[in-house]
Enzyme design. Structure first.
Site, PDB file in Angstrom:
ATOM      1  N   ARG A 157       0.870  -1.095  -0.013  1.00 27.34           N
ATOM      2  CA  ARG A 157      -0.080   0.033   0.005  1.00 27.34           C
ATOM      3  C   ARG A 157       0.864   1.236   0.008  1.00 27.34           C
ATOM      4  NH1 ARG A 157      -3.180  -1.706   5.241  1.00 27.34           N
ATOM      5  NH2 ARG A 157      -3.904  -3.717   4.679  1.00 27.34           N
ATOM      6  N   HIS A 173       2.590  -3.039   5.380  1.00 27.79           N
ATOM      7  CA  HIS A 173       2.133  -2.899   4.134  1.00 27.79           C
ATOM      8  C   HIS A 173       2.674  -1.725   3.262  1.00 27.79           C
ATOM      9  CE1 HIS A 173      -1.237  -5.785   4.183  1.00 27.79           C
ATOM     10  NE2 HIS A 173      -1.126  -5.371   5.503  1.00 27.79           N
ATOM     11  N   ASP A 180      -1.970  -9.648   3.467  1.00 30.93           N
ATOM     12  CA  ASP A 180      -3.275 -10.163   4.353  1.00 30.93           C
ATOM     13  C   ASP A 180      -3.906 -11.284   3.580  1.00 30.93           C
ATOM     14  OD1 ASP A 180      -2.818  -8.316   6.002  1.00 30.93           O
ATOM     15  OD2 ASP A 180      -4.562  -6.775   5.260  1.00 30.93           O
ATOM     16  N   TYR A 208      -6.205 -10.943  17.581  1.00 32.21           N
ATOM     17  CA  TYR A 208      -5.326  -9.624  17.488  1.00 32.21           C
ATOM     18  C   TYR A 208      -6.362  -8.693  17.052  1.00 32.21           C
ATOM     19  CZ  TYR A 208      -1.565  -6.399  16.855  1.00 32.21           C
ATOM     20  OH  TYR A 208      -0.812  -5.475  17.125  1.00 32.21           O
ATOM     21  N   HIS A 211      -7.932  -8.056  13.355  1.00 34.46           N
ATOM     22  CA  HIS A 211      -7.524  -9.295  12.395  1.00 34.46           C
ATOM     23  C   HIS A 211      -8.459 -10.382  12.526  1.00 34.46           C
ATOM     24  CE1 HIS A 211      -4.059  -6.407  12.188  1.00 34.46           C
ATOM     25  NE2 HIS A 211      -3.673  -7.332  11.331  1.00 34.46           N
ATOM     26  N   ASP A 213     -10.789 -11.171  10.633  1.00 37.60           N
ATOM     27  CA  ASP A 213     -11.252 -11.509   9.299  1.00 37.60           C
ATOM     28  C   ASP A 213     -10.173 -11.752   8.353  1.00 37.60           C
ATOM     29  OD1 ASP A 213     -10.403  -8.865   8.901  1.00 37.60           O
ATOM     30  OD2 ASP A 213     -12.345  -8.078   7.996  1.00 37.60           O
ATOM     31  N   HIS A 214      -8.829 -11.735   8.722  1.00 31.45           N
ATOM     32  CA  HIS A 214      -7.649 -12.221   7.854  1.00 31.45           C
ATOM     33  C   HIS A 214      -6.505 -12.405   8.643  1.00 31.45           C
ATOM     34  CE1 HIS A 214      -6.778  -7.632   8.773  1.00 31.45           C
ATOM     35  NE2 HIS A 214      -5.355  -8.035   8.472  1.00 31.45           N
ATOM     36  N   HIS A 216      -2.497 -11.805   8.761  1.00 27.03           N
ATOM     37  CA  HIS A 216      -1.698 -10.804   8.364  1.00 27.03           C
ATOM     38  C   HIS A 216      -0.310 -11.484   8.395  1.00 27.03           C
ATOM     39  CE1 HIS A 216       0.801  -6.987   7.817  1.00 27.03           C
ATOM     40  NE2 HIS A 216       1.503  -7.565   8.648  1.00 27.03           N
TER      41      HIS A 216
END
Ligand SMILES: [Zn+2]
Length: 232
Positions: A157, A173, A180, A208, A211, A213-214, A216
């Site tokens: 990103r 990122h 992710d 965490y 986090h 939904d993914h 990292h």
């Protein structure tokens, strides 16, 4: 020998590729050798450092590189001798695309932000090379989990992309080395647990903050693993 014929739009390759547009090794590499060809090998072995370890990509073939190579060879059913010769190179050629990314991941997948890799916390070239190493780690993770797809939902990103998605101001990122990972077919905990074996110093997953939904993963300077729901 590989013969490629181009006829109009059709490309016919007469034999399995022994090398591709990415990189071709021209000598056997073993412990004690050094050079740019060792660096290229180490990039592809980044996902095989052993649990909790990170393989140095320094162009110097030492014991850690040998151990990583043995893990790679064993993972793909090759004779596990820690020496990189034709059988090892052949497997690597089969695993990489012409742009040097592993076959199951792409620069586009690791950068849904912009096409230039600029605007992050490092130069575009650094961000892109960081992403390449991360992709080879992901390829190792993918293989270890039975060659089922792994879905990358966010990678590099720029600062503006990062603030648009509410990323932390010091997010990895911005360096290009983060990915992710979304759930399915593997659970987020399966991904987080297995990632510990593939060279990721940063692993953040379910439990965490932010986090659930993914999962990292990244290449930060010192280890930070936290996925309390998964027991990490
Ligand atoms: Zn992330």
């Amino acid at each position: 020998m590989v013969l490629t014929f181009m006829t109009g739009t059709a490309v016919v390759t007469a034999a399995p590729a022994q090398a591709d547009g990415c990189y071709t090794w021209s000598r056997t590499l073993r412990e004690g050798t050094s050079g740019a060809d060792v660096t290229q090998l180490q990039i592809r072995l980044s996902g095989y450092p052993g649990q909790g370890a990170v393989l140095a990509v320094d162009g110097s073939f030492g014991p850690a590189t040998k151990a990583a190579l043995k893990r790679f060879q064993s993972a793909y059913g090759l004779a596990s001798d820690g020496v990189a010769g034709p059988a090892t190179y052949s497997k690597i050629y089969a695993l990489q695309d012409n742009d040097c990314t592993p076959v199951h991941f792409s620069y586009a997948e690791l950068n849904k932000c912009n096409s230039t890799w600029s605007g992050g916390a490092v130069s575009a070239a650094t961000a892109k090379s960081n992403a390449l190493r991360t992709m080879w780690k992901l390829e190792a993770l993918r293989h270890a989990l039975g060659d089922k797809p792994i879905r990358v939902t966010s990678g590099f990103r720029s600062k503006s992309c990062n603030s648009a998605v509410g990323g932390a101001t010091n997010s990895r990122h911005l360096y290009g080395d983060s990915a992710d990972l979304g759930a399915g077919p593997h659970s987020l905990c399966t991904l987080a647990k297995q990632a510990r074996n593939h060279g990721f110093r940063g692993i953040l997953g379910p439990g965490y903050p932010g986090h659930n939904d993914h999962t990292h993963v990244d290449h930060r300077a010192s280890r930070h693993w936290s996925a309390p729901t998964c027991g990490i």
